[in-house]
Write a protein that holds these residues in place. Structure first.
Motif, mmCIF file in Angstrom:
data_model
loop_
_atom_site.group_PDB
_atom_site.id
_atom_site.type_symbol
_atom_site.label_atom_id
_atom_site.label_comp_id
_atom_site.label_asym_id
_atom_site.label_seq_id
_atom_site.Cartn_x
_atom_site.Cartn_y
_atom_site.Cartn_z
ATOM 1 N N ASP A 148 38.010 36.710 38.805
ATOM 2 C CA ASP A 148 37.445 37.211 40.058
ATOM 3 C C ASP A 148 36.305 38.182 39.770
ATOM 4 O O ASP A 148 36.533 39.332 39.441
ATOM 5 N N GLU A 149 35.106 37.695 39.904
ATOM 6 C CA GLU A 149 33.899 38.496 39.643
ATOM 7 C C GLU A 149 34.067 39.371 38.405
ATOM 8 O O GLU A 149 33.898 40.588 38.489
ATOM 9 N N THR A 209 38.064 35.570 47.052
ATOM 10 C CA THR A 209 39.221 36.254 46.471
ATOM 11 C C THR A 209 40.505 35.731 47.099
ATOM 12 O O THR A 209 41.493 35.510 46.414
HETATM 13 MG MG LIG Z 1 36.438 39.236 46.337
#
Ligand SMILES: [Mg+2]
Ligand SMILES: Nc1ncnc2c1ncn2[C@@H]1O[C@H](COP(=O)(O)OP(=O)(O)OP(=O)(O)O)[C@@H](O)[C@H]1O
Lengths: 295, 361
Positions: B163-164, B48
């Motif tokens: 992000d995910e 991240t």
């Molecule tokens: Mg993360």
């Protein structure tokens, strides 16, 4: 059957609340409304006969011969009060928003300390705070002596006992009432939404206008109401740092119940003001309801 | 293909009252135009952080980021032609779906007609046209996900960061969305930089993967590379949960092949990249699904079944071999044929070149 019972229980269970609201809030209010529809007693107090005279005298000056002419002075007092309270609210919002924004972006531990600091003025009495301003603003007050000590005494303009002083005093008094609801609203604002806006090319101003303000509108509305309503009825600040020279709605009411001994008239002014504020107050509620559908 | 994003020795240290934390050491990566690039790594490895540096939310402590050869390190997020799909979507709750999708276009001051047509086009692309007037809270997770994608794609950015994005969805939807994401990436031709800690996701979607751990890139390559030729012990274990067996090199057969003795009975022919010398210690990685189970009467190394875990389409068998444990993935058929249960004796084989010698301690 059981649902009727449940309802009874619910009503009974809330009885203390109803008593409190009824006894402490509604009863005095109804009394004021009742007094507004009576006649002024010959020696002060009230004469309990129904009359709309108090309301009429708000707008008309009735001579002894019965001819009526329009009386603008009270309307003007209402307008001055509303304008001063409105200006106070606007300044509190402009000053309070950045402060609240700053506080809400701090780590939680520091945030609560800062919120406490904002509320510190409330620890002392309103009168003390206002007299403190007199000491600061007066002819031989802090500002004046500091300026003259620097040889810049000619810069000093005494604003004490002017509407400017009232504005300053009220802004100071009510600023925490703006900052605290704004803080709690901004605190709940998800920082990722601001990042998302920046990510999608929103400038600093656009992030404020398109994301932060709409999402904190309930807090803004609450803060404005909390400032405007007491400000419009404030009579301590105008009396002391306004020197009683600017007659405001609050002073007018106080005057009627005090030295003028015209209770019905005082009550009538209060009722009219209540209705006006009530109308103004539903506006933010409507905004909130509209936004409430969203959140 | 041309390099679009160049990450040059990017480091990030979070300075804090309770001590500093190095999230990224010195990461260097090139991402090519139109690529589906994945950053894969365990929780806390700095994925991240790296993505936020690319988006401009975070400034790197050292190093720089180039987009098409231009250093963007000093640019704020709103000045970068990079859009993000946030993990929890971060859709604006006070706007309709259509307004959300149009947000970026409006801030770029596109003409109203363009905004409307592009918004419509994007909503069609993610099949959300019917719900255009709803609010984000009135959508399911999967629908919000699509809107977030449409919103990020609408301004035609050079790069999309994700992000995910699938982590909040249930398994079925997650698998469906893998294909959906891949389709969108192919159709739009936009570079995707995708962050995940799920190796299946990474292997099934990516053109290339960077495996990240402890603030460093452990390996950079195609899914095939990373799966069959793990560069080190960490990658071997993180991807596909390989068995790591300590052994001794007893012969170097040809270029890139070595014979390793794990124990008296178990000698494997493994591939490797580095030059090896006879007698040196080596770490051999063998994936559970590559090991073959055999009857006790067959030729092979001996083991004893410790545990059998049923996994639906296959089963995972834990074998006690000497002091160690080897995990073997096997079909239900084999399991039944051999009659395996905890305690039963079994033999196994690691087929030639199914194993690989990984660099590492
Ligand atoms: Mg993360
Ligand atoms: N704002 C911050 N302040 C201090 N440390 C931070 C901050 N943000 C992240 N970290 C630390 O940096 C490291 C990397 O964090 P990062 O969020 O990049 O991990 P990640 O790979 O995205 O993990 P996950 O898969 O759990 O999301 C973590 O150890 C984290 O604790």
């Amino acid at each position: 059957m059981s649902s009727a019972r449940a309802r009874t229980n619910r009503v009974l269970g809330l009885a203390p609340v109803w008593l409190l609201i009824g006894g402490l809030l509604l009863a005095p209010l109804l009394l004021v409304v009742a007094i507004a529809f009576t006649e002024q007693g010959a020696y002060g107090g009230v004469d309990w006969t129904f009359s709309g005279a108090a309301f009429v005298s708000l707008l008309y000056n009735v001579d002894f011969d019965g001819t009526a002419s329009v009386e603008w002075s009270y309307v003007q007092i209402f307008l001055t009060s509303a304008a001063l309270a409105g200006a106070t609210t606007a300044i509190c919002l402009l000053v309070g928003f950045p402060v609240a924004y700053f506080i809400s972006r701090q780590p939680p531990s520091r945030r609560s300390v800062l919120m406490l600091l904002v509320a510190i003025p409330f620890w002392t009495d309103l009168l003390v705070r206002i007299y403190a301003w007199m000491i600061i603003l007066g002819n031989d007050g802090l500002i004046a002596s500091a300026l003259s000590a620097l040889g810049a005494g000619w810069l000093y303009r005494n604003i004490l006992f002017t509407p400017k002083a009232i504005l300053l005093g009220m802004t100071y008094n009510y600023l925490p009432l703006m900052i605290l609801p704004l803080c709690s609203s901004l605190e709940k604002l998800d920082g990722r939404l601001i990042e998302a806006a920046a990510d999608l090319y929103a400038s600093r101003w656009s992030r404020m206008k398109d994301v932060i303000i709409p999402l904190t509108a309930p807090g803004i509305a609450a803060g404005c109401m909390l400032v405007f309503i007491p400000a419009v009825g404030d009579f301590v600040t105008p009396t002391i740092i306004g020197g009683g020279k600017t007659l405001l709605f609050g002073n007018l009411v106080a005057l009627q119940f005090g030295s003028a001994h015209n209770w019905p008239f005082g009550a009538a002014i209060a009722v009219v003001m209540l209705l006006l504020i009530g109308c103004a107050g539903t506006l933010p509620l409507l905004i909130r309801r509209r936004l409430g559908r969203v959140a | 293909m041309s390099v679009q994003i160049r990450i040059e020795r990017v480091g990030k240290t979070y300075f804090g009252a309770k001590g500093d934390h190095v999230a990224l050491n010195a990461v260097s990566l090139d991402v090519e135009r139109g690529e589906f690039f994945t950053l894969l790594g365990p929780s806390g490895c700095g994925k991240t952080t790296l993505l936020r540096i690319l988006a401009g939310f975070e400034t790197a402590t050292s190093g720089r980021v180039l987009v098409d050869g231009v250093d963007v390190s000093a640019l704020p997020p709103e000045a970068r032609s990079i859009n993000t799909v946030f993990q929890h979507y971060a859709l604006f709750p006070h706007m309709t779906i259509a307004e959300n999708v149009a947000f970026g276009l409006k801030r770029l001051r596109r003409p109203a007609a363009d905004v409307a047509s592009r918004t419509r086009e994007m909503l069609e692309l993610v099949q959300m046209t019917a719900l255009a007037e709803r609010r984000p809270t009135q959508l399911s997770g999967g629908q919000q996900q699509r809107v977030a994608l449409a919103r990020a794609l609408a301004p035609r950015p050079d790069v999309i960061l994700l992000d995910e994005p699938l982590s909040a969805l249930d398994l079925k939807l997650r698998q469906a969305m893998r294909f959906e994401l891949k389709r969108l990436q192919r159709e739009t031709g936009v570079t995707f930089i995708f962050v995940t800690h799920d190796q299946d996701e990474a292997l099934s979607m990516s053109d290339r993967i960077a495996v990240l751990a402890h603030g460093d890139v452990q390996q950079l390559g195609t899914p095939e590379d990373i799966y069959s030729r793990p560069a080190n012990r960490f990658v071997a274990q993180f991807i596909g949960d390989a068995n790591l067996l300590k052994g001794e090199v007893i012969g170097v057969d040809a270029a890139g092949q070595a014979r390793c003795r794990i124990n008296e009975e178990l000698i494997v022919l493994a591939s490797c990249d580095d030059a090896l010398v006879v007698g040196q210690e080596a770490l051999v990685s063998a994936r559970p699904e590559q090991i073959r189970l055999l009857a006790p009467s067959d030729e092979g190394a001996a083991g004893e079944v410790r545990n059998v875990a049923f996994m639906g389409d296959s089963s995972l068998v834990e074998l006690a071999v000497g002091e160690g444990v080897i995990r073997v993935q096997t079909s239900g058929e084999t399991l039944r044929e051999l009659g395996l249960a905890p305690g039963s004796a079994v033999r196994f084989q690691i087929p030639p070149l199914a194993a690989r010698i990984v660099a590492g301690q």
